[in-house]
Design a protein around this motif. Structure first.
Motif, PDB file in Angstrom:
ATOM      1  N   TYR A  74       0.967 -60.969  34.334  1.00 38.34           N
ATOM      2  CA  TYR A  74       1.732 -61.935  34.012  1.00 38.34           C
ATOM      3  C   TYR A  74       1.348 -63.500  33.811  1.00 38.34           C
ATOM      4  CZ  TYR A  74       4.829 -58.325  35.601  1.00 38.34           C
ATOM      5  OH  TYR A  74       5.408 -57.072  35.741  1.00 38.34           O
ATOM      6  N   THR A  75       0.091 -63.563  34.385  1.00 37.54           N
ATOM      7  CA  THR A  75      -0.335 -65.036  34.394  1.00 37.54           C
ATOM      8  C   THR A  75      -1.891 -65.186  33.647  1.00 37.54           C
ATOM      9  OG1 THR A  75      -1.558 -64.921  36.274  1.00 37.54           O
ATOM     10  CG2 THR A  75       0.772 -65.612  36.318  1.00 37.54           C
ATOM     11  N   GLY A  76      -2.621 -64.097  33.296  1.00 28.70           N
ATOM     12  CA  GLY A  76      -3.718 -64.173  32.803  1.00 28.70           C
ATOM     13  C   GLY A  76      -4.936 -64.667  33.557  1.00 28.70           C
ATOM     14  N   GLU A  77      -4.512 -64.775  34.996  1.00 28.31           N
ATOM     15  CA  GLU A  77      -5.568 -65.269  35.977  1.00 28.31           C
ATOM     16  C   GLU A  77      -6.579 -64.207  36.097  1.00 28.31           C
ATOM     17  OE1 GLU A  77      -6.241 -67.047  40.506  1.00 28.31           O
ATOM     18  OE2 GLU A  77      -4.378 -66.237  39.770  1.00 28.31           O
ATOM     19  N   ARG A  78      -7.949 -64.484  36.107  1.00 30.62           N
ATOM     20  CA  ARG A  78      -8.826 -63.595  36.047  1.00 30.62           C
ATOM     21  C   ARG A  78      -9.279 -62.906  37.403  1.00 30.62           C
ATOM     22  NH1 ARG A  78     -12.200 -64.093  31.231  1.00 30.62           N
ATOM     23  NH2 ARG A  78     -13.761 -63.043  32.094  1.00 30.62           N
ATOM     24  N   MET A  79      -9.319 -61.884  37.626  1.00 32.42           N
ATOM     25  CA  MET A  79      -9.508 -61.348  38.886  1.00 32.42           C
ATOM     26  C   MET A  79     -11.181 -61.131  38.852  1.00 32.42           C
ATOM     27  SD  MET A  79      -6.812 -61.190  40.515  1.00 32.42           S
ATOM     28  CE  MET A  79      -5.929 -62.346  39.896  1.00 32.42           C
ATOM     29  N   HIS A  80     -11.960 -60.457  40.087  1.00 32.12           N
ATOM     30  CA  HIS A  80     -12.999 -60.449  40.098  1.00 32.12           C
ATOM     31  C   HIS A  80     -13.472 -59.164  40.727  1.00 32.12           C
ATOM     32  CE1 HIS A  80     -13.933 -65.128  40.725  1.00 32.12           C
ATOM     33  NE2 HIS A  80     -13.293 -64.862  39.630  1.00 32.12           N
ATOM     34  N   VAL A  81     -14.828 -58.843  40.198  1.00 36.82           N
ATOM     35  CA  VAL A  81     -15.688 -57.663  40.974  1.00 36.82           C
ATOM     36  C   VAL A  81     -16.830 -58.302  41.708  1.00 36.82           C
ATOM     37  CG1 VAL A  81     -16.872 -55.481  40.591  1.00 36.82           C
ATOM     38  CG2 VAL A  81     -14.782 -56.098  39.152  1.00 36.82           C
ATOM     39  N   ARG A  82     -16.896 -57.957  42.810  1.00 30.57           N
ATOM     40  CA  ARG A  82     -18.024 -58.507  43.665  1.00 30.57           C
ATOM     41  C   ARG A  82     -18.194 -60.335  43.484  1.00 30.57           C
ATOM     42  NH1 ARG A  82     -22.828 -54.760  44.669  1.00 30.57           N
ATOM     43  NH2 ARG A  82     -23.069 -56.556  45.919  1.00 30.57           N
ATOM     44  N   SER A  83     -17.101 -60.657  43.588  1.00 28.29           N
ATOM     45  CA  SER A  83     -16.990 -62.320  43.332  1.00 28.29           C
ATOM     46  C   SER A  83     -17.350 -62.620  42.016  1.00 28.29           C
ATOM     47  CB  SER A  83     -17.946 -62.946  44.448  1.00 28.29           C
ATOM     48  OG  SER A  83     -17.270 -62.524  45.651  1.00 28.29           O
ATOM     49  N   LYS A  84     -17.547 -62.079  41.025  1.00 31.91           N
ATOM     50  CA  LYS A  84     -17.876 -62.340  39.628  1.00 31.91           C
ATOM     51  C   LYS A  84     -16.852 -61.987  38.679  1.00 31.91           C
ATOM     52  CE  LYS A  84     -22.372 -63.024  39.976  1.00 31.91           C
ATOM     53  NZ  LYS A  84     -23.066 -64.343  39.478  1.00 31.91           N
ATOM     54  N   ARG A  85     -16.489 -62.739  37.783  1.00 29.67           N
ATOM     55  CA  ARG A  85     -15.351 -62.498  36.626  1.00 29.67           C
ATOM     56  C   ARG A  85     -15.558 -61.228  35.726  1.00 29.67           C
ATOM     57  NH1 ARG A  85     -12.621 -67.619  34.912  1.00 29.67           N
ATOM     58  NH2 ARG A  85     -12.936 -66.950  32.927  1.00 29.67           N
ATOM     59  N   LEU A  86     -16.911 -60.778  35.351  1.00 31.49           N
ATOM     60  CA  LEU A  86     -17.220 -60.026  34.459  1.00 31.49           C
ATOM     61  C   LEU A  86     -17.878 -58.545  35.199  1.00 31.49           C
ATOM     62  CD1 LEU A  86     -18.601 -62.069  31.943  1.00 31.49           C
ATOM     63  CD2 LEU A  86     -16.443 -61.081  31.992  1.00 31.49           C
ATOM     64  N   PHE A  87     -17.444 -57.353  34.852  1.00 29.49           N
ATOM     65  CA  PHE A  87     -18.218 -56.242  35.319  1.00 29.49           C
ATOM     66  C   PHE A  87     -19.161 -55.677  33.977  1.00 29.49           C
ATOM     67  CE2 PHE A  87     -18.565 -51.584  35.836  1.00 29.49           C
ATOM     68  CZ  PHE A  87     -19.337 -51.634  36.874  1.00 29.49           C
ATOM     69  N   TYR A  88     -20.463 -55.258  34.176  1.00 27.80           N
ATOM     70  CA  TYR A  88     -21.359 -54.587  33.282  1.00 27.80           C
ATOM     71  C   TYR A  88     -21.644 -53.405  33.749  1.00 27.80           C
ATOM     72  CZ  TYR A  88     -25.022 -54.671  29.644  1.00 27.80           C
ATOM     73  OH  TYR A  88     -25.664 -54.432  28.561  1.00 27.80           O
ATOM     74  N   PRO A  89     -21.158 -52.154  33.292  1.00 29.52           N
ATOM     75  CA  PRO A  89     -21.286 -50.917  33.983  1.00 29.52           C
ATOM     76  C   PRO A  89     -23.017 -50.526  33.726  1.00 29.52           C
ATOM     77  CG  PRO A  89     -20.125 -50.782  31.930  1.00 29.52           C
ATOM     78  CD  PRO A  89     -20.290 -52.162  32.109  1.00 29.52           C
ATOM     79  N   ILE A  90     -23.447 -49.971  34.539  1.00 30.43           N
ATOM     80  CA  ILE A  90     -24.829 -49.260  34.462  1.00 30.43           C
ATOM     81  C   ILE A  90     -24.964 -47.904  34.949  1.00 30.43           C
ATOM     82  CG2 ILE A  90     -27.117 -49.463  35.601  1.00 30.43           C
ATOM     83  CD1 ILE A  90     -26.930 -52.334  35.928  1.00 30.43           C
ATOM     84  N   ARG A  91     -25.353 -47.045  34.312  1.00 27.17           N
ATOM     85  CA  ARG A  91     -25.339 -45.718  34.618  1.00 27.17           C
ATOM     86  C   ARG A  91     -26.115 -45.269  36.125  1.00 27.17           C
ATOM     87  NH1 ARG A  91     -28.516 -41.367  30.912  1.00 27.17           N
ATOM     88  NH2 ARG A  91     -27.443 -39.443  31.623  1.00 27.17           N
ATOM     89  N   ILE A  92     -25.390 -44.628  36.663  1.00 26.53           N
ATOM     90  CA  ILE A  92     -26.064 -44.145  38.038  1.00 26.53           C
ATOM     91  C   ILE A  92     -26.209 -42.771  38.154  1.00 26.53           C
ATOM     92  CG2 ILE A  92     -25.284 -44.317  40.375  1.00 26.53           C
ATOM     93  CD1 ILE A  92     -24.888 -46.909  40.308  1.00 26.53           C
ATOM     94  N   ARG A  93     -27.366 -42.380  38.455  1.00 22.96           N
ATOM     95  CA  ARG A  93     -27.733 -40.983  38.473  1.00 22.96           C
ATOM     96  C   ARG A  93     -28.440 -40.557  39.989  1.00 22.96           C
ATOM     97  NH1 ARG A  93     -28.847 -38.249  33.257  1.00 22.96           N
ATOM     98  NH2 ARG A  93     -29.117 -36.793  34.816  1.00 22.96           N
TER      99      ARG A  93
END
Length: 184
Positions: free
Chosen positions: A77-96
């Protein structure tokens, strides 16, 4: 497929300035730990924002993405940015992880659990957000009401800027949602 906690995120500049890498499929489980409905976006460059889906409060969804995609999360509703681990962006890394503990060389992909949370804000920021959200819900002309408040001009400017930001996001998000529906 096993589940691991995600541990990788960053900021726009540092993510788009890294050398090109091989595109690899990555498995994540996005979990909305907030009490808000969220829009989930992915981008492969800073000028393109693709809405992927909308996530209700405390809801999770498995997503198959790529290590070249950058994810961010906005209040519906507002566009306020939420966080992942206190950061605004999440960059996926492959985990094996090892498929079998007795054969550690035989690896399989693991799904990363990505916990989306509310950002840390100052008391002033909390108050500004609460006032603007309340005005949007209860008033037809919140700009006029803000301008008539007997408060310092700087606070009026901050409230008006936040209100304009929310209104702009609502218009843009509506258009993106329509495009997403039309693609399906």
């Amino acid at each position: 497929m096993t589940l691991q906690v995600a541990r990788n995120n960053g900021e726009w500049g540092e993510l788009f300035n890294v050398p090109p890498q091989e595109e690899v499929e990555v498995y994540v489980l996005f979990v909305n730990t907030t009490n808000r409905t969220l829009d989930l976006y992915w981008a492969s460059d800073p000028n393109t924002q693709n809405i992927q889906l909308t996530l209700k409060p405390n809801q999770g969804v498995p997503v198959n993405t790529y290590n070249t995609h950058i994810w961010f999360f906005c209040d519906y509703y507002t566009g306020e940015r939420m966080h992942v681990r206190s950061k605004r962006l999440f960059y996926p890394i492959r985990i094996r992880v090892p498929r079998n503990p007795q054969q550690p060389d035989e690896l399989c992909d693991a799904r990363s659990q990505v916990l989306i949370h509310f950002p840390m804000r100052t008391l002033k920021e909390n108050c500004l957000w609460l006032i603007v959200r309340w005005l949007k819900r209860t008033c037809n002309t919140p700009e006029l009401l803000i301008n008539n408040y007997l408060i310092p001009t700087t606070l009026k400017q901050q409230l008006l800027l936040l209100l304009r930001t929310i209104n702009t996001y609502c218009r843009q998000a509506h258009q993106r949602r329509l495009r997403m529906i039309n693609r399906r």
